[in-house]
Motif scaffolding. Structure first.
Motif, short mmCIF file in Angstrom:
data_model
loop_
_atom_site.label_atom_id
_atom_site.label_comp_id
_atom_site.label_asym_id
_atom_site.label_seq_id
_atom_site.Cartn_x
_atom_site.Cartn_y
_atom_site.Cartn_z
N LEU A 82 0.82 -1.21 0.00
CA LEU A 82 0.00 0.00 0.00
C LEU A 82 0.85 1.26 0.00
N GLN A 83 1.97 1.20 0.67
CA GLN A 83 2.85 2.37 0.68
C GLN A 83 3.34 2.67 -0.74
N ASN A 116 -3.82 -9.09 -8.89
CA ASN A 116 -2.44 -8.78 -8.46
C ASN A 116 -1.72 -7.84 -9.43
N LYS A 117 -2.48 -7.15 -10.22
CA LYS A 117 -1.89 -6.34 -11.30
C LYS A 117 -2.21 -4.86 -11.09
N LEU A 118 -1.17 -4.07 -10.91
CA LEU A 118 -1.30 -2.63 -10.69
C LEU A 118 -0.71 -1.86 -11.85
N ALA A 119 -1.22 -0.68 -12.08
CA ALA A 119 -0.73 0.15 -13.18
C ALA A 119 -0.80 1.62 -12.80
N PRO A 120 0.12 2.43 -13.33
CA PRO A 120 0.03 3.87 -13.10
C PRO A 120 -1.07 4.49 -13.96
N LEU A 121 -1.47 5.69 -13.63
CA LEU A 121 -2.47 6.39 -14.42
C LEU A 121 -1.90 6.80 -15.78
N GLU A 122 -2.76 6.78 -16.78
CA GLU A 122 -2.38 7.23 -18.12
C GLU A 122 -2.57 8.74 -18.22
N PRO A 123 -1.89 9.40 -19.17
CA PRO A 123 -2.03 10.85 -19.31
C PRO A 123 -3.47 11.31 -19.52
N ASP A 124 -4.26 10.54 -20.29
CA ASP A 124 -5.65 10.95 -20.50
C ASP A 124 -6.46 10.83 -19.21
N LYS A 166 2.26 5.87 -3.01
CA LYS A 166 3.38 6.69 -3.47
C LYS A 166 3.28 6.97 -4.96
N TRP A 167 2.91 5.96 -5.74
CA TRP A 167 2.90 6.08 -7.20
C TRP A 167 1.50 6.26 -7.79
N ASN A 168 0.47 6.36 -6.94
CA ASN A 168 -0.90 6.51 -7.44
C ASN A 168 -1.28 5.38 -8.40
N LEU A 169 -1.09 4.15 -7.95
CA LEU A 169 -1.39 2.99 -8.79
C LEU A 169 -2.84 2.56 -8.63
N VAL A 170 -3.41 1.98 -9.68
CA VAL A 170 -4.76 1.45 -9.62
C VAL A 170 -4.73 -0.02 -10.05
N TRP A 171 -5.75 -0.77 -9.63
CA TRP A 171 -5.83 -2.20 -9.91
C TRP A 171 -6.46 -2.43 -11.28
#
Length: 538
Positions: free
Chosen positions: A333-334, A347-355, A338-343
């Motif tokens: 969770l930390q 078990n798969k996380l990803a950062p936000l896209e520019p759009d 920290k990176w603003n990741l979404v599920w």
């Protein structure tokens, strides 16, 4: 500013809720691996005899998951091999057994390395306890600094604001959370936000800025000590309005605003954007684990997580058939926060896209896309932009005052947050002088202006430092004066994520605030006898 309660006593006007997660710039978490790399270097120097380069990489990975470098070294030495699964099991065991005194020393060292004073770091650890996350401790320290800053602003003799009491202010200590310190439960909603009852009655502004032109200045709320006090002194001793954009969108963004705009009869721009992560990204609900309790994203910054981070988190979570242990949950969770990741999968996380950044910040879809701009540039430009819904709410009071359009001097324009906010409010942009140093951003504004079929005039200027009095006089003569001077100078030397050159107004970039002040003062002086500037600020 002061607020008066029913008995006539005064108390601080701002109720700031510091008991939430917040942007990295607020709690000082680095936006890159610079700190982790310094850990790795320190480890490598002290452990050359027992660890080779391969182990150093492994150390970096585990430190990135939230384990201390000392514990990682011990786990590797105890296993004597390269089996990451066995090392992970050892790490979990060692972390659970670790004495709190050792944890305190280690956390204290990290906070001091991040630039916080030893006394402040010690106080934070005493309040939160040995199990607190670094982000919470740093957030507490920064919150304490801002509370002192707000208290110091009460002494500005020319500020004469009157408001009624906010009944939400309180000090809470719960028995089942002995290490949880809740300072004054203050909400960053300034003079009011949508769906919150505002009890502000009125404010009195200095006579020299009680008329047009209107001005609006924005920057990060948690600047170094004394910064907002100094900014306020230059900007006619008007007290800042501190607002968190979590009241306007699904992401936090604590900002301070100094302006002479009317503060009554504000209205949100429509349509109302999604206000929670689930509303903004409904497809993630299928994969969202019950132990991730987030409803808001942290502040959208100028960088995003590399693939190595999400890959490492996936491999960590795949080691467990069911929910991971509490310790692993906290470490994961930390990183997620920290990176603003979404599920986006099991078990798969990803950062936000520019759009997705664009949507959260209130910009039109593809506002920063195309025209030669890279993904890196898009993240950087969006991370430095206004949150349009928040700014629109403040500027909404101008709609009835300028039914025939508005003349705007936009300083540090970025990607045109002010222009987009006014356009979304339905205020015609008659004449806009946009001053922006970055060519990428100027191109974005230019494209938006053409694609939205603006009927007014757009004048593009590159360097704010080269805006002369002669130019200002020519524009004022040509347009009949400016109605609004708006902008936010660079926050590079303000933000908490900058532990290298966080020099406040003395910093190379953030000292450009004085250009905003120079230009604002010149425009006010030139227009003070302008008969068009006779609309009284209410």
């Amino acid at each position: 500013m002061t607020i008066k309660d029913s008995e006539g006593s005064y108390s601080p006007s701002y109720c700031i809720d510091w008991n939430t997660d917040d942007e990295m710039e607020v709690f000082g978490v680095p936006s890159s691996y610079s700190q982790e790399e310094s850990y790795e270097q320190s480890v490598a120097e002290s452990s050359t005899r027992s660890l080779n380069a391969k182990h150093a990489n492994m150390i970096r990975n585990f430190v990135g998951m939230g384990f201390s470098r000392e514990t990682v070294i011990r786990a590797i030495n105890e296993n004597g091999g390269d089996d990451e699964e066995e090392i992970m099991d050892t790490l979990l065991t060692l972390t659970a057994e670790k004495p709190s005194t050792e944890e305190n020393d280690e956390i204290l060292s990290i906070l001091v390395d991040m630039g916080y004073a030893f006394e402040d770091a010690s106080t934070a650890i005493d309040k939160y306890g040995p199990k607190a996350e670094i982000s919470d401790l740093a957030d507490f320290i920064s919150a304490s600094q801002l509370e002192k800053e707000i208290d110091s602003l009460q002494d500005l003799t020319k500020i004469k604001h009157v408001a009624s009491v906010d009944t939400h202010c309180s000090s809470i200590q719960t028995s089942d959370q002995p290490y949880l310190h809740v300072s004054k439960k203050v909400k960053l909603h300034g003079f009011g936000v949508p769906n919150e009852v505002s009890q502000v009655i009125s404010r009195e502004l200095p006579s020299e800025v009680a008329d047009k032109p209107y001005f609006y200045f924005e920057n990060v709320a948690l600047a170094p000590k004394g910064v907002w006090n100094n900014i306020s002194r230059f900007l006619f001793e008007i007290e800042p309005e501190f607002v968190d954009s979590k009241y306007f969108c699904a992401a936090m963004r604590k900002r301070g605003y100094i302006h002479n705009l009317p503060i009554h009869n504000r209205s949100p721009v429509l349509p109302i954007p999604p206000l929670t992560i689930r509303e903004a990204f409904p497809s993630t609900e299928k994969w969202w684990p019950s132990w991730d309790k987030r409803t808001k994203l942290n502040c959208l910054l100028t960088g995003t997580a590399p693939g190595t981070v999400t890959d490492r988190l996936r491999k960590t979570l795949e080691k467990f058939d069911d929910e991971p242990p509490q310790n692993v949950q906290e470490n994961v969770l930390q990183e997620i926060k920290k990176w603003n990741l979404v599920w986006v999968g099991k078990n798969k996380l990803a950062p936000l896209e520019p759009d997705e950044y664009e949507m959260l910040l209130g910009f039109p879809k593809d506002h920063t896309r195309g025209g030669g701009i890279t993904r890196t540039d898009r993240y950087k430009s969006l991370g430095n932009a206004f949150q349009v819904d928040t700014v629109s709410y403040h500027l909404s009071v101008l709609k009835d005052r300028f039914p025939n359009g508005i003349n705007v001097l936009s300083l540090f324009s970025g990607i045109g947050g002010a222009e987009v906010a006014l356009d979304r409010l339905g205020i015609m942009l008659k004449n806009v002088v946009s001053v922006e140093i970055a060519e990428v951003n100027r191109n974005i504004i230019h494209c938006w202006w053409e694609q939205t079929n603006q009927k007014g005039n757009l004048i593009e200027v590159e360097d704010v430092q080269k805006v002369s009095s002669n130019q200002l006089r020519q524009w004022i003569t040509k347009f009949g004066g400016f109605d609004l001077i708006i902008g936010g100078s660079p926050c590079n030397n303000f933000s908490g994520s900058n532990r290298v050159s966080r020099h406040g107004l003395e910093g190379k970039q953030s000292s450009l605030f004085f250009e905003y002040y120079r230009i604002l003062e010149a425009v006010i002086e030139m227009q003070k006898n302008d008969p068009q500037g006779n609309n009284k600020v209410q």
